[in-house]
Design an enzyme around this catalytic site. Sequence first.
Site: not given
Length: 506
Positions: A166, A206, A425
């Site tokens: 990520d 994220h 996600s």
Amino acid sequence: MQKFFRIAAPIGVAALAASLFAAPAQALVPSGPAAGTGTAQTYLVLYKGNSVSGASLAAVRNAGGTVVQSYPQIGVAVVSSDHAGFGAALQSADASVQGAASTASFGVAAKEDATAGPAVAPVAPGAPAPGNDTLGALQWDMDQIQAPAARAVNGGSPSVVVGDIDTGLDYTHPDLAPNVDFAKSVSCVGGAPDQSPAAWMDDNGHGTHTAGTIAAAKNGIGMVGVAPNVKIAGIKAGNADGLFYPEAVVCAFMWAGSQGIQVTNNSYFADPWLFNCKNDPVQRSIWEAERRAIRFAQQNGTTVVAAQDNQADDLAHPTQDATSPDDTTPAVRDITNACAVVPTEVPGVIGVTASGNKGFKSFFSNYGSGTADVMAPGGDSVLQVTAAAPNGRVLSTYPAALISHCLRKVVDPSGATYCYLQGTSMAAPHVAGVAALVVSSGVSSPGAVAARITGTADPVACPPDTGIYSFFPALDNGAPQVCKGGAGYNSFSGHGALNALRAIGG
């Protein structure tokens, strides 16, 4: 809607680790052509066999390139060159080159190596991790997959490591710090591994969010992840803008496969093309290099979990790509099934669609017969707002330094910071966490882990009226969302809704 990272892949090279990336490397100084005068670009060079010979490295040098990283195990090299026409020149000079595709401009040090990875260590039994922490009442997503009940039986084993490929992770976050595996964390941005913690610190947010869903610790504060006893390795492949370029994706999977990492979560698609078309010579090289790297990880015991993306597209019937390349100016192009999303459509990868709190597919989630394997909570702020999920989204860890970027933040009484987001996600890390619990229960091979997850999923039939999605047709071709199949398997939920308790045999 939270984009699931098109940092195409939605989504500093210093000290290198042992094993695959440990041997000292020599800089390759271009000789032959005069020094280039163009802008340096990064290339993925794909060779016809699973090797990168000394003669091939010399050909790179003579064509005006510098090797950033060599992966002879899969016949791929990451190369930097400022010579116009480098790719064509290299293919002309070296018959072993299958393709050379430019990816993006990265100034990185020249490194290369090729050592076999370590054997996967035996997995110690997982220990129970019952109960919730202070924000447990906000974790509707965990209740939906029966994660608290599963954790009460098996909260995971600390000998199991999940690699979160990520944007990095905030290793100072108090809900992640107890479980961070520094020895197996790395930055792959630029195509070569850098283990300095500053390099893999999350500068986007994220990655910290997905990491918390997987493995936030049971420590009395904040939230609890699906597998709170396992270790989490930050594998940074996405930059601050959320772009996951091919050289970083290849590096990330080679790292995971060489370090004995049992599970990877992949909440992105590999930029800059949403769909990589195998009938295009440049994109075919990118697709094949990434496929080889993923296969390397799988063959070394890594279960690969990937999100399906957020464009409401039917991945089984793609007709148009209106959002690529996402790092420059997108252009509409017609596509076919020769085009696929990486990594979710690579063989053997567990493809995850998203659901909301009412238990059906989220309005934004991609789907597709043959691509969707299982459905997991990703949130839905339009169709599935409930008393349990008042904003429809999923709560997880978020860096304190970036919390001002979060529109729906929560601060624990301890001061730890969390954020509500939605997207596939958010769905994929639930599956990666359950995969870690399955591995902790003694199932090891990627195929067996996938079979356990899909075989224990709760059947979910197609919605009786897909007209509820009419407000959100496919972003790429405008097609209406259509669910095909029965409760046992369909294009929206795959084999069904993720069930953590059943997956571990509870």
